[in-house]
Design a protein around this motif. Structure first.
Motif, PDB file in Angstrom:
ATOM      1  N   UNK A  63      22.713  54.978  91.452  1.00  0.00           N
ATOM      2  CA  UNK A  63      22.881  55.646  92.745  1.00  0.00           C
ATOM      3  C   UNK A  63      21.547  55.791  93.478  1.00  0.00           C
ATOM      4  N   UNK A  64      20.446  55.804  92.752  1.00  0.00           N
ATOM      5  CA  UNK A  64      19.148  55.999  93.406  1.00  0.00           C
ATOM      6  C   UNK A  64      18.634  54.707  94.040  1.00  0.00           C
ATOM      7  N   UNK A  65      19.287  53.569  93.770  1.00  0.00           N
ATOM      8  CA  UNK A  65      18.864  52.315  94.371  1.00  0.00           C
ATOM      9  C   UNK A  65      19.176  52.312  95.860  1.00  0.00           C
ATOM     10  N   UNK A  66      18.389  51.580  96.614  1.00  0.00           N
ATOM     11  CA  UNK A  66      18.599  51.493  98.055  1.00  0.00           C
ATOM     12  C   UNK A  66      19.888  50.737  98.366  1.00  0.00           C
ATOM     13  N   UNK A  67      20.537  51.074  99.480  1.00  0.00           N
ATOM     14  CA  UNK A  67      21.693  50.274  99.912  1.00  0.00           C
ATOM     15  C   UNK A  67      21.226  48.905 100.396  1.00  0.00           C
ATOM     16  N   UNK A  68      22.171  48.097 100.895  1.00  0.00           N
ATOM     17  CA  UNK A  68      21.786  46.758 101.345  1.00  0.00           C
ATOM     18  C   UNK A  68      20.749  46.827 102.465  1.00  0.00           C
ATOM     19  N   UNK A  69      20.040  45.724 102.625  1.00  0.00           N
ATOM     20  CA  UNK A  69      18.935  45.683 103.576  1.00  0.00           C
ATOM     21  C   UNK A  69      19.401  45.931 105.006  1.00  0.00           C
ATOM     22  N   UNK A  70      18.556  46.635 105.765  1.00  0.00           N
ATOM     23  CA  UNK A  70      18.841  46.906 107.177  1.00  0.00           C
ATOM     24  C   UNK A  70      18.107  45.929 108.080  1.00  0.00           C
ATOM     25  N   UNK A  71      17.573  44.850 107.497  1.00  0.00           N
ATOM     26  CA  UNK A  71      16.929  43.810 108.297  1.00  0.00           C
ATOM     27  C   UNK A  71      17.387  42.445 107.807  1.00  0.00           C
ATOM     28  N   UNK A  72      17.368  41.458 108.698  1.00  0.00           N
ATOM     29  CA  UNK A  72      17.796  40.110 108.324  1.00  0.00           C
ATOM     30  C   UNK A  72      16.868  39.514 107.273  1.00  0.00           C
ATOM     31  N   UNK A  73      15.569  39.729 107.446  1.00  0.00           N
ATOM     32  CA  UNK A  73      14.599  39.182 106.496  1.00  0.00           C
ATOM     33  C   UNK A  73      14.716  39.852 105.132  1.00  0.00           C
ATOM     34  N   UNK A  74      15.098  41.124 105.122  1.00  0.00           N
ATOM     35  CA  UNK A  74      15.241  41.852 103.869  1.00  0.00           C
ATOM     36  C   UNK A  74      16.320  41.278 102.962  1.00  0.00           C
ATOM     37  N   UNK A  75      17.290  40.575 103.548  1.00  0.00           N
ATOM     38  CA  UNK A  75      18.335  39.964 102.736  1.00  0.00           C
ATOM     39  C   UNK A  75      17.747  38.897 101.807  1.00  0.00           C
ATOM     40  N   UNK A  76      16.743  38.177 102.302  1.00  0.00           N
ATOM     41  CA  UNK A  76      16.074  37.168 101.456  1.00  0.00           C
ATOM     42  C   UNK A  76      15.314  37.843 100.327  1.00  0.00           C
ATOM     43  N   UNK A  77      14.668  38.984 100.627  1.00  0.00           N
ATOM     44  CA  UNK A  77      13.973  39.744  99.595  1.00  0.00           C
ATOM     45  C   UNK A  77      14.956  40.204  98.519  1.00  0.00           C
ATOM     46  N   UNK A  78      16.108  40.698  98.954  1.00  0.00           N
ATOM     47  CA  UNK A  78      17.090  41.210  97.995  1.00  0.00           C
ATOM     48  C   UNK A  78      17.592  40.098  97.078  1.00  0.00           C
ATOM     49  N   UNK A  79      17.784  38.909  97.640  1.00  0.00           N
ATOM     50  CA  UNK A  79      18.222  37.772  96.819  1.00  0.00           C
ATOM     51  C   UNK A  79      17.155  37.408  95.792  1.00  0.00           C
ATOM     52  N   UNK A  80      15.893  37.372  96.234  1.00  0.00           N
ATOM     53  CA  UNK A  80      14.786  37.088  95.324  1.00  0.00           C
ATOM     54  C   UNK A  80      14.697  38.149  94.230  1.00  0.00           C
ATOM     55  N   UNK A  81      14.842  39.402  94.618  1.00  0.00           N
ATOM     56  CA  UNK A  81      14.786  40.508  93.650  1.00  0.00           C
ATOM     57  C   UNK A  81      15.930  40.402  92.639  1.00  0.00           C
ATOM     58  N   UNK A  82      17.139  40.101  93.134  1.00  0.00           N
ATOM     59  CA  UNK A  82      18.301  39.996  92.241  1.00  0.00           C
ATOM     60  C   UNK A  82      18.116  38.878  91.226  1.00  0.00           C
ATOM     61  N   UNK A  83      17.671  37.718  91.679  1.00  0.00           N
ATOM     62  CA  UNK A  83      17.461  36.583  90.779  1.00  0.00           C
ATOM     63  C   UNK A  83      16.415  36.938  89.719  1.00  0.00           C
TER      64      UNK A  83
END
Length: 335
Positions: A63-83
């Motif tokens: 629950x303490x993790x951030x929700x999905x990115x609020x920027x278009x570029x942040x989506x690429x960061x989230x994918x990199x982080x997930x991988x």
């Protein structure tokens, strides 16, 4: 709380000293098969506890993790982080399991002798080559994501904002109608000109100073960062954006907001987190918290570092333009 920490620290030190003295006393002692069995089963039990604690932590504290990115570029960061995290978790789960399993399976048993295995060039090549290839792939992927995010050459009509850091607050300056920021220098700081804007530069006259950031959804925003005193770090976690603010130089970062403040407030993860926070605040008799995007300082820049925040409001572009028109320019403020 401090007293409890001191007590725990004293207990840990005492246990460490006790264990060290035991090690010295064990010199010349040969472990029995009972000792080996005990240690093997304890190691296996700790392995079960270790994985149970890991699974519990994922379930309890996600629950303490951030929700999905609020920027278009942040989506690429989230994918990199997930991988990256999935790769780490898989490798960690396998290697830790083997560690606990081998410690139990190959514990000392009477009549069983350990195999002397000098070396294997094939194995050494495998565990050197495979990590090297995987890590090189991650690094190259990360550099690709970083270069894509930092490249603003193809941005159409970007919004340009200067973010100015100082102990212990933020200020902002929007480029005016010419969409170009005027020059600035700490030597120009005087009176209400707190950002040191060079008022002899014609490009500075229509710049708009503010103490609150408003951003339009769907439009590229290029941030120019300066610092008045020490090293600060402009951190906007919901946009997956962070850049150091360095005295004597201008740094840059850009992103495109993809979710307004109201949309993020309606996000399920945000609602759950806000309810949790307000439950804690209610128990303390404090006022209710309402979600807002924030610009934070992510460097320990002094005694009031924790309080260095600026509110960020993301809105539709029509609302943003309406707000911007109401703000005074540098020429109007300084005159």
């Amino acid at each position: 709380m401090a007293a409890l920490l001191y007590v725990l620290f004293a207990i840990v030190i005492s246990l460490a000293i006790w264990q060290i003295t035991r090690i010295f006393n064990l010199r010349g002692t040969i472990a029995t098969e009972k000792d080996n069995n005990t240690q093997g089963f304890l190691f296996a039990a700790f392995g079960v506890f270790f994985y149970g604690l890991m699974i519990f932590s994922f379930w309890k504290y996600s629950i303490i993790l951030l929700p999905e990115s609020a920027s278009l570029e942040g989506e690429s960061y989230d994918t990199l982080y997930l991988i990256t995290m999935l790769l780490i978790l898989v490798v960690q789960a396998i290697t830790q399991f083997l560690l606990f399993y081998f410690a139990f399976k190959y514990r000392g048993i009477k009549g069983r002798k350990a195999l002397f295995y000098a070396d294997s060039h094939k194995l050494e090549m495998i565990w050197t080559f495979v990590p090297a290839v995987v890590l090189s792939g991650l690094v190259l992927y990360g550099l690709t994501v970083w270069n894509d995010v930092m490249d603003v050459s193809d941005a159409e009509n970007p919004l340009i904002i200067e973010v100015y850091a100082k102990q212990f607050q933020w200020e902002a300056r929007y480029a005016g109608a010419d969409n170009e920021l005027g020059l600035a220098n700490v030597r120009n700081i005087k009176g209400i000109n707190t950002m040191g804007v060079d008022m002899t530069d014609k490009n500075a006259l229509d710049d708009i100073p503010t103490r609150e950031l408003h951003l339009p959804k769907g439009r590229k925003v290029i941030f120019k960062f300066r610092s008045q005193d020490v090293l600060h770090s402009a951190y906007m976690p919901h946009f997956r954006a962070q850049m150091n603010c360095v005295p004597g130089m201008v740094t840059q970062f850009a992103f495109t907001p993809s979710m307004t403040t109201e949309e993020m407030r309606a996000n399920k993860k945000t609602i759950t987190r806000v309810k949790r926070i307000n439950k804690i605040r209610a128990e303390k008799g404090e006022d209710e918290y309402e979600f807002d995007y924030l610009l934070l300082c992510n460097k320990i820049c002094g005694s009031s570092h924790y309080n260095m925040q600026m509110k960020i409001i993301v809105e539709e572009e029509t609302q943003f333009n309406s707000w911007l028109k109401k703000q005074k320019t540098m020429a109007q403020v300084v005159q």
